[in-house]
Scaffold this motif. Structure first.
Motif, PDB file in Angstrom:
ATOM      1  N   LEU A 275       0.822  -1.214   0.000  1.00  0.00           N
ATOM      2  CA  LEU A 275       0.000   0.000   0.000  1.00  0.00           C
ATOM      3  C   LEU A 275       0.853   1.260   0.000  1.00  0.00           C
ATOM      4  CD1 LEU A 275      -2.871  -1.030   2.459  1.00  0.00           C
ATOM      5  CD2 LEU A 275      -2.765  -1.256  -0.027  1.00  0.00           C
ATOM      6  N   ARG A 276       1.972   1.213   0.723  1.00  0.00           N
ATOM      7  CA  ARG A 276       2.874   2.367   0.724  1.00  0.00           C
ATOM      8  C   ARG A 276       3.509   2.568  -0.652  1.00  0.00           C
ATOM      9  NH1 ARG A 276       5.706   4.548   5.018  1.00  0.00           N
ATOM     10  NH2 ARG A 276       3.825   3.952   6.204  1.00  0.00           N
ATOM     11  N   LEU A 277       3.824   1.475  -1.319  1.00  0.00           N
ATOM     12  CA  LEU A 277       4.387   1.588  -2.663  1.00  0.00           C
ATOM     13  C   LEU A 277       3.396   2.254  -3.615  1.00  0.00           C
ATOM     14  CD1 LEU A 277       6.681   0.982  -4.680  1.00  0.00           C
ATOM     15  CD2 LEU A 277       5.586  -1.242  -5.089  1.00  0.00           C
ATOM     16  N   MET A 278       2.110   1.941  -3.468  1.00  0.00           N
ATOM     17  CA  MET A 278       1.105   2.576  -4.329  1.00  0.00           C
ATOM     18  C   MET A 278       1.103   4.089  -4.125  1.00  0.00           C
ATOM     19  SD  MET A 278       0.018  -0.010  -5.937  1.00  0.00           S
ATOM     20  CE  MET A 278       1.493  -0.985  -5.570  1.00  0.00           C
ATOM     21  N   GLU A 279       1.228   4.528  -2.883  1.00  0.00           N
ATOM     22  CA  GLU A 279       1.307   5.966  -2.601  1.00  0.00           C
ATOM     23  C   GLU A 279       2.550   6.567  -3.249  1.00  0.00           C
ATOM     24  OE1 GLU A 279       1.283   6.384   1.603  1.00  0.00           O
ATOM     25  OE2 GLU A 279      -0.699   5.462   1.868  1.00  0.00           O
ATOM     26  N   PHE A 280       3.663   5.874  -3.110  1.00  0.00           N
ATOM     27  CA  PHE A 280       4.924   6.346  -3.685  1.00  0.00           C
ATOM     28  C   PHE A 280       4.806   6.492  -5.201  1.00  0.00           C
ATOM     29  CE2 PHE A 280       8.993   5.511  -5.712  1.00  0.00           C
ATOM     30  CZ  PHE A 280       9.855   6.354  -5.034  1.00  0.00           C
TER      31      PHE A 280
END
Length: 366
Positions: free
Chosen positions: A346-351
């Motif tokens: 999920l953090r990668l999607m934000e990035f």
């Protein structure tokens, strides 16, 4: 290097290493103890006799029919979000069943996730199905960086091998393709980019070797199905995530060479964002770097192909827990491992979305 030795020969092998002054340590004293902890002896026997009626959960590891029933059930419960597709057949004729999660928006970019390209890595399929379940059942409450993407999820890339690890050989790595007197291709050495590079360091041309790369790139129906879906899809893939175990590392291209890939810094920063989210969730530290930097030469692997040929800019292989248990991660660690991995995803999607917006902004000011 891990070496598995039959119990009666352990002393003999230890003596040989000692005589040659080769340092060693016993990582797992008795594999059977870990097998029982991983599954539970009674539970394992029950599941081998009948797994079709089991409800999907993440308190144990599941057989292929339970996993496929889980995918089918999501499709029936959430028809407006989920599409179930068979993208090909395995060597032995099993379905390669994929779940697509999408709100149907034509402007969506896409994410690929797969598990069990190496079938002994059971935790990879457990993590992928856990993430799929969370995405579907919480879709309306998730951030735009998740819902503005189409998710292509293949929980078991190697179904023949996966079943084989449940019924015959828990440590099987390859698919089940016959090659003379030997069986199996390492599917993560069968992709075309860098295929056969670095000789025996990057893969093997010996059918008896666990790193056997196959007779040619995409010689196997399982890898060909992945290629066909991604290359033929009417969408732009932004992220490619292949889950493995074990190692607790997040790695990116290249694996076939020690040279840095063109987007080394960008991939390093994206992987670091994932690692930070994992640490914030569980306190576990995942290292980040290229395949060759953190592991070894791996020629013909899926993320080199997804990055170098399919042009998927954020291509990662996530090596999950755990160093202590190797491939036999106890079932009580499934949910903690899945939660930390999901936080990283999920953090990668934000990035990715932040970088995309930044790039668009820069382009519009020129």
């Amino acid at each position: 290097m891990d070496v598995m030795v039959e119990g009666p020969r352990a002393t003999q092998v230890a003596s040989m290493l000692h005589e040659r002054e080769i340092p060693y340590a016993i990582a797992v004293g008795d594999v059977n103890v870990l097998l029982e902890r991983e599954q539970g002896t009674v539970l394992n026997k029950l599941r081998r006799n009948s797994s079709a009626n089991r409800t999907m959960d993440w308190h144990t590891y599941h057989r292929l029919d339970s996993i496929y029933a889980f995918i089918d059930n999501l499709g029936r419960e959430y028809p407006y979000l989920c599409t179930v597709m068979v993208i090909g057949k395995s060597v032995e004729g099993r379905d390669l069943k994929l779940l697509k999660i999408s709100n149907g928006n034509s402007t969506n970019t896409s994410v690929w996730m797969d598990g069990s390209i190496h079938p002994r890595e059971w935790i990879s399929t457990a993590v992928v199905t856990y993430i799929a379940n969370h995405l579907v059942r919480n879709f309306t409450n998730l951030s735009d960086s998740v819902t503005n993407k189409d998710w292509y999820i293949l929980p078991v890339l190697n179904p023949d091998g996966y079943e084989y690890t449940h019924t015959y050989d828990r440590m099987w790595r390859k698919n089940r393709a016959p090659y003379g007197e030997c069986v199996g291709v390492d599917l993560n050495r069968n992709f075309s980019y860098g295929w056969g590079e670095k000789g025996e360091e990057g893969s093997s041309d010996d059918p008896g070797n666990i790193f056997f790369r196959g007779s040619k790139a995409f010689s196997e129906p399982e890898t060909s199905a992945v290629k066909r879906l991604i290359v033929g899809a009417d969408t732009t893939f932004k992220v490619f995530l292949s889950f493995h175990s074990y190692g607790e590392v997040i790695i990116f291209p290249w694996g076939y060479t020690g040279d840095p890939c063109p987007d080394y810094v960008e991939l390093l920063e994206g992987g670091t964002a994932m690692a930070k989210a994992i640490f914030e969730t569980s306190g576990h530290t995942y290292k980040v770097g290229s395949t060759k930097d953190l592991m070894y030469y791996a020629a013909g692997n899926s993320i080199d192909w997804s990055y170098g040929v399919a042009n998927i800019p954020y291509s990662y292989m996530v090596e999950l827990r755990g160093k202590q248990y190797r491939f036999l991660l106890p079932r009580e660690e499934i949910i903690p491992t899945a939660r930390e991995a999901m936080s990283g995803v999920l953090r990668l999607m934000e990035f990715v979305d932040t970088r995309t917006k930044s790039a668009q902004s820069c382009a519009s000011t020129k």
